[in-house]
Design an enzyme around this catalytic site. Structure first.
Site, PDB file in Angstrom:
ATOM      1  N   PRO A 192       0.787  -1.226   0.000  1.00 55.97           N
ATOM      2  CA  PRO A 192       0.000   0.000   0.000  1.00 55.97           C
ATOM      3  C   PRO A 192       0.828   1.290   0.000  1.00 55.97           C
ATOM      4  O   PRO A 192       1.870   1.366   0.638  1.00 55.97           O
ATOM      5  CB  PRO A 192      -0.808  -0.099   1.297  1.00 55.97           C
ATOM      6  CG  PRO A 192      -0.070  -1.066   2.145  1.00 55.97           C
ATOM      7  CD  PRO A 192       0.568  -2.044   1.202  1.00 55.97           C
ATOM      8  N   ASN A 193       0.306   2.243  -0.737  1.00 59.09           N
ATOM      9  CA  ASN A 193       0.847   3.608  -0.854  1.00 59.09           C
ATOM     10  C   ASN A 193       2.111   3.707  -1.699  1.00 59.09           C
ATOM     11  O   ASN A 193       2.585   4.806  -1.978  1.00 59.09           O
ATOM     12  CB  ASN A 193       1.086   4.238   0.538  1.00 59.09           C
ATOM     13  CG  ASN A 193      -0.208   4.334   1.327  1.00 59.09           C
ATOM     14  OD1 ASN A 193      -1.197   4.882   0.834  1.00 59.09           O
ATOM     15  ND2 ASN A 193      -0.244   3.773   2.520  1.00 59.09           N
ATOM     16  N   ARG A 244       5.049  10.896  -2.496  1.00 57.42           N
ATOM     17  CA  ARG A 244       4.878  10.510  -1.095  1.00 57.42           C
ATOM     18  C   ARG A 244       6.174  10.722  -0.301  1.00 57.42           C
ATOM     19  O   ARG A 244       7.182  10.085  -0.571  1.00 57.42           O
ATOM     20  CB  ARG A 244       4.506   9.017  -1.071  1.00 57.42           C
ATOM     21  CG  ARG A 244       4.379   8.455   0.288  1.00 57.42           C
ATOM     22  CD  ARG A 244       4.307   6.944   0.254  1.00 57.42           C
ATOM     23  NE  ARG A 244       4.146   6.448   1.594  1.00 57.42           N
ATOM     24  CZ  ARG A 244       4.383   5.219   1.975  1.00 57.42           C
ATOM     25  NH1 ARG A 244       4.768   4.327   1.100  1.00 57.42           N
ATOM     26  NH2 ARG A 244       4.218   4.868   3.219  1.00 57.42           N
ATOM     27  N   TYR A 273      11.362   8.602   0.938  1.00 56.06           N
ATOM     28  CA  TYR A 273      11.283   7.575  -0.123  1.00 56.06           C
ATOM     29  C   TYR A 273      11.912   7.999  -1.451  1.00 56.06           C
ATOM     30  O   TYR A 273      11.934   7.202  -2.384  1.00 56.06           O
ATOM     31  CB  TYR A 273       9.817   7.184  -0.336  1.00 56.06           C
ATOM     32  CG  TYR A 273       9.189   6.566   0.902  1.00 56.06           C
ATOM     33  CD1 TYR A 273       9.635   5.340   1.393  1.00 56.06           C
ATOM     34  CD2 TYR A 273       8.172   7.218   1.600  1.00 56.06           C
ATOM     35  CE1 TYR A 273       9.094   4.780   2.539  1.00 56.06           C
ATOM     36  CE2 TYR A 273       7.607   6.665   2.747  1.00 56.06           C
ATOM     37  CZ  TYR A 273       8.075   5.441   3.203  1.00 56.06           C
ATOM     38  OH  TYR A 273       7.547   4.888   4.342  1.00 56.06           O
ATOM     39  N   ASN A 283       7.958  -5.844  -1.160  1.00 51.00           N
ATOM     40  CA  ASN A 283       7.927  -4.677  -0.292  1.00 51.00           C
ATOM     41  C   ASN A 283       6.473  -4.571   0.164  1.00 51.00           C
ATOM     42  O   ASN A 283       5.633  -4.017  -0.539  1.00 51.00           O
ATOM     43  CB  ASN A 283       8.360  -3.410  -1.032  1.00 51.00           C
ATOM     44  CG  ASN A 283       8.407  -2.203  -0.086  1.00 51.00           C
ATOM     45  OD1 ASN A 283       7.957  -2.287   1.070  1.00 51.00           O
ATOM     46  ND2 ASN A 283       8.938  -1.103  -0.565  1.00 51.00           N
ATOM     47  N   ALA A 336       3.274  -0.938   4.624  1.00 50.98           N
ATOM     48  CA  ALA A 336       2.741  -0.933   5.997  1.00 50.98           C
ATOM     49  C   ALA A 336       2.278  -2.320   6.453  1.00 50.98           C
ATOM     50  O   ALA A 336       2.321  -2.624   7.652  1.00 50.98           O
ATOM     51  CB  ALA A 336       1.602   0.070   6.105  1.00 50.98           C
ATOM     52  N   GLU A 384      12.519  -9.919   1.381  1.00 48.16           N
ATOM     53  CA  GLU A 384      11.736  -8.764   1.855  1.00 48.16           C
ATOM     54  C   GLU A 384      12.575  -7.512   1.657  1.00 48.16           C
ATOM     55  O   GLU A 384      13.767  -7.517   1.992  1.00 48.16           O
ATOM     56  CB  GLU A 384      11.433  -8.956   3.352  1.00 48.16           C
ATOM     57  CG  GLU A 384      10.810  -7.730   4.011  1.00 48.16           C
ATOM     58  CD  GLU A 384      10.678  -7.890   5.536  1.00 48.16           C
ATOM     59  OE1 GLU A 384      10.794  -9.040   6.060  1.00 48.16           O
ATOM     60  OE2 GLU A 384      10.462  -6.868   6.205  1.00 48.16           O
ATOM     61  N   HIS A 421      12.737  -2.991   1.733  1.00 47.18           N
ATOM     62  CA  HIS A 421      12.174  -1.678   2.064  1.00 47.18           C
ATOM     63  C   HIS A 421      13.069  -0.615   1.458  1.00 47.18           C
ATOM     64  O   HIS A 421      14.301  -0.764   1.443  1.00 47.18           O
ATOM     65  CB  HIS A 421      12.075  -1.484   3.579  1.00 47.18           C
ATOM     66  CG  HIS A 421      11.248  -2.555   4.212  1.00 47.18           C
ATOM     67  ND1 HIS A 421       9.882  -2.539   4.153  1.00 47.18           N
ATOM     68  CD2 HIS A 421      11.602  -3.698   4.847  1.00 47.18           C
ATOM     69  CE1 HIS A 421       9.427  -3.639   4.745  1.00 47.18           C
ATOM     70  NE2 HIS A 421      10.451  -4.358   5.162  1.00 47.18           N
ATOM     71  N   ARG A 448      13.767   4.301  11.936  1.00 41.89           N
ATOM     72  CA  ARG A 448      12.516   5.072  11.946  1.00 41.89           C
ATOM     73  C   ARG A 448      11.718   4.769  13.225  1.00 41.89           C
ATOM     74  O   ARG A 448      12.276   4.304  14.204  1.00 41.89           O
ATOM     75  CB  ARG A 448      11.728   4.763  10.662  1.00 41.89           C
ATOM     76  CG  ARG A 448      12.512   5.135   9.393  1.00 41.89           C
ATOM     77  CD  ARG A 448      11.717   4.901   8.142  1.00 41.89           C
ATOM     78  NE  ARG A 448      10.522   5.727   8.126  1.00 41.89           N
ATOM     79  CZ  ARG A 448       9.498   5.536   7.279  1.00 41.89           C
ATOM     80  NH1 ARG A 448       9.567   4.560   6.394  1.00 41.89           N
ATOM     81  NH2 ARG A 448       8.444   6.320   7.319  1.00 41.89           N
TER      82      ARG A 448
HETATM   83  C1  DQA Z   1       8.392   0.789   3.487  1.00 36.48           C
HETATM   84  C2  DQA Z   1       8.554   0.991   5.005  1.00 36.48           C
HETATM   85  C3  DQA Z   1       7.239   0.796   5.721  1.00 36.48           C
HETATM   86  O1  DQA Z   1       7.408   0.998   7.129  1.00 36.48           O
HETATM   87  C4  DQA Z   1       6.211   1.778   5.219  1.00 36.48           C
HETATM   88  O2  DQA Z   1       4.953   1.545   5.829  1.00 36.48           O
HETATM   89  C5  DQA Z   1       6.089   1.801   3.734  1.00 36.48           C
HETATM   90  C6  DQA Z   1       7.286   1.661   2.916  1.00 36.48           C
HETATM   91  C7  DQA Z   1       9.683   1.113   2.710  1.00 36.48           C
HETATM   92  O3  DQA Z   1       9.780   0.709   1.556  1.00 36.48           O
HETATM   93  O4  DQA Z   1      10.565   1.807   3.237  1.00 36.48           O
HETATM   94  O5  DQA Z   1       5.018   2.043   3.194  1.00 36.48           O
HETATM   95  O6  DQA Z   1       8.100  -0.584   3.243  1.00 36.48           O
END
Ligand code: DQA
Length: 146
Positions: free
Chosen positions: A11-12, A19, A24, A75, A78, A99, A101, A108
């Site tokens: 998501p997002n 964003r 990011y 990825n 959240a 996995e 990020h 963070r």
């Molecule tokens: C994320 C890190 C997560 O904590 C966050 O909720 C994201 C992006 C990252 O790629 O840094 O949406 O997965």
């Protein structure tokens, strides 16, 4: 035969570029996709790139790829920090799984330090921006070549 890797984005991540660019970066998800495909094609690796904001759709995608892919990069955004459903789906499939990020989740907020899904993957790469994706492609390749 070429290696096939599924990349799943949670998501997002569809809003990358707009964003929180201080966290990011400025690349959009489409630009990341292009860079990853460029890197992969030099190695004769093909990439399937997917994004969803919906937890159940991500579970469906993991179930769907099952053994049709050689590796999986996820990825989960959240959902990383909350989703037993994604953990369970990942536990079922037996291909190499990484996995990733974009940000360094350990630098963070504390709630981001815990990943629900790490138990089901071969390894975790975080904090390298676009390169988290590129390094994960190389990681899947190195596991498969062992
Ligand atoms: C994320 C890190 C997560 O904590 C966050 O909720 C994201 C992006 C990252 O790629 O840094 O949406 O997965």
């Amino acid at each position: 035969m070429s290696i096939k890797i599924q990349i799943i984005n949670g998501p997002n991540l569809n809003l990358l570029g707009k964003r929180e660019p201080d966290i990011y970066g400025h690349l959009t998800l489409d630009q990341i996709k292009l860079e990853v495909e460029k890197h992969a094609s030099k190695k004769n690796i093909s990439i399937n790139f997917y994004q969803s904001n919906i937890e159940g759709e991500i579970v469906n995608k993991i179930q769907e790829i099952s053994d049709s892919m050689d590796g999986l990069i996820i990825n989960a955004a959240a959902f990383t920090h909350t989703s037993v459903a994604i953990l369970d789906a990942l536990s079922i499939i037996k291909i190499p799984k990484i996995e990733i990020h974009i940000s360094n989740i350990f630098a963070r907020e504390e709630f981001r330090h815990k990943s629900m899904i790490s138990k089901a993957v071969n390894g975790v790469i975080c904090g390298f921006g676009l390169n988290s994706y590129i390094l994960a492609v190389d990681a899947v390749e190195s596991i498969l070549k062992k």
